[in-house]
Motif scaffolding. Structure first.
Motif, short mmCIF file in Angstrom:
data_model
loop_
_atom_site.label_atom_id
_atom_site.label_comp_id
_atom_site.label_asym_id
_atom_site.label_seq_id
_atom_site.Cartn_x
_atom_site.Cartn_y
_atom_site.Cartn_z
N ILE A 70 0.88 -1.18 0.00
CA ILE A 70 0.00 0.00 0.00
C ILE A 70 0.91 1.23 0.00
O ILE A 70 1.68 1.44 0.95
CB ILE A 70 -0.94 0.01 1.23
N VAL A 71 0.83 2.00 -1.06
CA VAL A 71 1.68 3.19 -1.18
C VAL A 71 0.85 4.39 -0.75
O VAL A 71 -0.08 4.81 -1.45
CB VAL A 71 2.18 3.36 -2.64
N SER A 72 1.18 4.91 0.43
CA SER A 72 0.34 6.00 0.95
C SER A 72 1.13 7.29 1.15
O SER A 72 0.92 8.01 2.11
CB SER A 72 -0.33 5.56 2.25
N THR A 73 2.04 7.53 0.21
CA THR A 73 2.80 8.78 0.26
C THR A 73 2.14 9.78 -0.71
O THR A 73 2.83 10.49 -1.44
CB THR A 73 4.26 8.55 -0.19
N GLY A 74 0.82 9.78 -0.70
CA GLY A 74 0.04 10.54 -1.68
C GLY A 74 0.45 11.99 -1.89
O GLY A 74 0.52 12.45 -3.01
N GLU A 75 0.71 12.69 -0.78
CA GLU A 75 1.00 14.13 -0.89
C GLU A 75 2.27 14.37 -1.70
O GLU A 75 2.39 15.37 -2.41
CB GLU A 75 1.10 14.79 0.49
N ASP A 76 3.23 13.46 -1.58
CA ASP A 76 4.46 13.58 -2.36
C ASP A 76 4.24 12.79 -3.66
O ASP A 76 4.57 11.61 -3.78
CB ASP A 76 5.64 13.02 -1.56
N ILE A 77 3.64 13.49 -4.64
CA ILE A 77 3.20 12.83 -5.87
C ILE A 77 4.35 12.13 -6.59
O ILE A 77 4.23 10.95 -6.98
CB ILE A 77 2.50 13.86 -6.79
N GLU A 78 5.46 12.82 -6.71
CA GLU A 78 6.60 12.27 -7.43
C GLU A 78 7.10 10.99 -6.74
O GLU A 78 7.35 9.97 -7.39
CB GLU A 78 7.71 13.32 -7.46
N ALA A 79 7.19 11.05 -5.42
CA ALA A 79 7.67 9.89 -4.67
C ALA A 79 6.73 8.70 -4.87
O ALA A 79 7.18 7.57 -5.09
CB ALA A 79 7.78 10.23 -3.19
N SER A 80 5.42 8.95 -4.81
CA SER A 80 4.48 7.82 -4.91
C SER A 80 4.58 7.15 -6.28
O SER A 80 4.50 5.93 -6.39
CB SER A 80 3.05 8.26 -4.60
N ILE A 81 4.80 7.96 -7.34
CA ILE A 81 4.92 7.38 -8.69
C ILE A 81 6.20 6.54 -8.77
O ILE A 81 6.18 5.40 -9.24
CB ILE A 81 4.90 8.50 -9.76
N SER A 82 7.30 7.07 -8.24
CA SER A 82 8.57 6.32 -8.25
C SER A 82 8.42 5.01 -7.49
O SER A 82 8.87 3.96 -7.96
CB SER A 82 9.69 7.12 -7.58
N ILE A 83 7.79 5.07 -6.33
CA ILE A 83 7.67 3.87 -5.49
C ILE A 83 6.85 2.80 -6.20
O ILE A 83 7.22 1.62 -6.22
CB ILE A 83 7.05 4.23 -4.11
N VAL A 84 5.76 3.20 -6.85
CA VAL A 84 4.94 2.22 -7.58
C VAL A 84 5.77 1.57 -8.69
O VAL A 84 5.75 0.35 -8.86
CB VAL A 84 3.65 2.88 -8.15
N LEU A 85 6.54 2.39 -9.40
CA LEU A 85 7.39 1.87 -10.47
C LEU A 85 8.38 0.84 -9.93
O LEU A 85 8.55 -0.25 -10.49
CB LEU A 85 8.17 3.02 -11.12
N ILE A 86 9.03 1.18 -8.83
CA ILE A 86 10.04 0.28 -8.24
C ILE A 86 9.38 -1.03 -7.76
O ILE A 86 9.88 -2.12 -8.02
CB ILE A 86 10.79 0.97 -7.07
N LEU A 87 8.23 -0.89 -7.11
CA LEU A 87 7.54 -2.08 -6.61
C LEU A 87 7.15 -3.01 -7.75
O LEU A 87 7.23 -4.24 -7.64
CB LEU A 87 6.28 -1.68 -5.81
N LYS A 88 6.71 -2.41 -8.84
CA LYS A 88 6.33 -3.19 -10.02
C LYS A 88 7.54 -3.96 -10.54
O LYS A 88 7.45 -5.14 -10.88
CB LYS A 88 5.79 -2.22 -11.10
N GLU A 89 8.66 -3.26 -10.55
CA GLU A 89 9.90 -3.87 -11.05
C GLU A 89 10.33 -5.02 -10.13
O GLU A 89 10.79 -6.06 -10.60
CB GLU A 89 10.97 -2.79 -11.07
N ILE A 90 10.17 -4.82 -8.83
CA ILE A 90 10.55 -5.87 -7.87
C ILE A 90 9.65 -7.10 -8.05
O ILE A 90 10.07 -8.22 -7.83
CB ILE A 90 10.45 -5.32 -6.41
N GLY A 91 8.42 -6.87 -8.45
CA GLY A 91 7.50 -7.99 -8.66
C GLY A 91 6.49 -8.19 -7.54
O GLY A 91 6.00 -9.30 -7.33
N VAL A 92 6.20 -7.11 -6.81
CA VAL A 92 5.16 -7.21 -5.76
C VAL A 92 3.82 -7.55 -6.44
O VAL A 92 3.48 -6.97 -7.48
CB VAL A 92 5.06 -5.86 -4.99
#
Lengths: 228, 100
Positions: A70-92
Motif C-alpha cells: 500500500i503506497v500512501s505517500t500521496g501528498e508527495d506525488i513524485e515519490a508515490s509514482i517512483s515507489i509504484v514503479l520500483i515495486l512493479k519492477e521488484i514484482g510485488v
C-alpha cells in the motif's frame, strides 16, 4: 498468511497498517521519518526507516515476498509514482496506491498500480452525504451507478414488514438491518446492544431504532431517502 | 423555628429527588419497551424539575443514540460531562459520537 507492506505512515498509512496488524496480518511498515516509524513499531511485525523513493534502499528490503503493498505517500506525488514503479519492477503481486488528484490517480494506474484509492475524496463525499441528509449514517459508492447506504429507518417504515414497503419500483434492496436493542447493564444502567440481521426475511418488521443497509442505484436510493 | 424551616426544606428536597428518580425509572421502563418517544418525554420532564440531573441527561443520551439522533445524544452526553467530568460511560458514548 498474506504479507503486507505499507509505505508512508501518515494518517492514512498508519491507520491501514494498524488495522491490518490488529487483524493478525504480517505488516512491514516503512517511512523516511523515524518518529512515525517509532510510533507504530511495536504494533506491526516489522518497521523500517528508509526513503522508499530511493530505488536501492527499497530493493534492499527484500520486498519480493510481499503480497500487497500500500503506497500512501500521496501528498508527495513524485515519490508515490517512483515507489509504484520500483515495486512493479521488484514484482510485488498487488500494488494499491493513494492518490490526491484524478490525474495523479491516472498516472499511478499507468505506471502499474493495481488499484488507486482517493481517501480524502471518498471521505469528503461521505461527510457531504451525511451532512446533506442527517438520516444517512454511512454512504459508499460501489460503482459509477450504484451505492450502498446506511439509512435511519424512515418513520413511514416503522412497524411495517419488509414485504409491505413496496420497494420494487425503486430497485433498492435492504441487505441488512442494524438494530439497537435496549438493555440494562449489571450496574443497573440503561444501554443498548447492537444486533445485525443479515439478509432479513420479507416478514421481518422494522423498528424505530433500526438502521437499514441498502444497496441500489443512485436514483433508487434517492427515492427511498425522500420517504419520511 | 429556623430548625423547623430547614427540616421542612430538607424534606421537600428529598421528596423532589424521589419524584425525579421515579420519573427517570418510568423513562427507563419505556426505553426498555422500545417506546423511545415516551422515554424521552419522561427524561425531559426530569430535567425540567432538575436541570442538573446527571441521570436524566445520561438516560436521555442513551435513548437519543438508540434512535440515531446523533446530535441530540452528543449534546446530552456533553451535558453529563459538564456536570460530572469523570463520568466514564458518558465519555465513551461522547467519544464514539464525535468519531462518527
Amino acid at each position: 498468511m498474506r504479507q503486507f507492506a505499507v509505505i508512508g505512515l501518515g494518517q492514512f498509512g498508519s491507520s491501514v497498517a494498524l488495522a491490518l496488524a490488529e487483524k493478525g496480518c504480517d505488516v512491514l511498515a516503512i517511512d523516511s521519518d523515524q518518529d512515525r516509524v517509532d510510533e507504530i513499531s511495536e504494533q506491526v511485525s516489522q518497521s523500517v526507516t528508509v526513503d522508499a523513493a530511493d530505488e536501492k534502499a527499497l530493493k534492499s528490503l527484500g520486498m519480493k515476498d510481499i503480497d500487497v503493498a500500500i503506497v500512501s505517500t500521496g501528498e508527495d506525488i513524485e515519490a508515490s509514482i517512483s515507489i509504484v514503479l520500483i515495486l512493479k519492477e521488484i514484482g510485488v503481486k498487488e500494488i494499491i496506491a493513494k492518490a490526491v488528484t484524478p490525474i495523479h490517480g491516472t498516472i499511478l494506474k499507468k505506471v502499474g498500480a493495481d488499484r488507486v484509492v482517493f481517501p480524502e475524496r471518498d471521505m469528503g463525499e461521505r461527510i457531504a452525504e451525511s451532512l446533506a441528509s442527517p438520516n444517512v449514517m454511512d454512504y459508499s459508492e460501489i460503482s459509477d451507478t450504484h451505492s450502498i447506504v446506511e439509512l435511519v429507518a424512515p418513520k413511514k417504515f416503522w412497524t411495517k414488514q419488509l414485504s409491505d414497503l413496496k420497494l420494487e419500483d425503486t430497485k433498492v434492496s435492504i441487505v441488512a438491518i442494524k438494530r439497537k436493542v435496549p438493555v440494562i447493564t449489571a450496574e443497573g444502567e440503561t444501554e443498548f446492544r447492537e444486533e445485525i440481521n443479515i439478509k432479513p426475511s420479507p416478514e421481518d418488521k422494522i423498528n424505530r431504532s433500526d438502521i437499514l443497509i441498502m444497496i441500489g442505484s443512485f436514483e433508487g436510493i434517492q427515492k427511498v431517502r425522500g420517504i419520511q | 423555628m429556623n430548625g423547623d424551616n430547614s427540616q421542612g426544606l430538607e424534606k421537600k428536597q428529598a421528596q423532589r429527588k424521589k419524584d425525579i428518580d421515579t420519573i427517570i425509572e418510568v423513562g427507563k421502563f419505556y426505553f426498555l419497551n422500545q417506546k423511545f418517544d415516551e422515554a424521552i418525554a419522561e427524561y425531559k420532564k426530569a430535567i425540567a424539575l432538575d436541570s442538573k440531573s446527571i441521570d436524566a441527561y445520561y438516560n436521555l443520551g442513551i435513548t437519543l443514540e438508540a434512535i440515531s439522533d446523533q446530535d441530540g445524544a452528543r449534546d446530552a452526553f456533553a451535558k453529563v460531562l459538564e456536570l460530572d467530568p469523570a463520568n466514564k460511560g458518558a465519555q465513551e458514548h461522547y467519544d464514539r459520537l464525535v468519531e462518527d
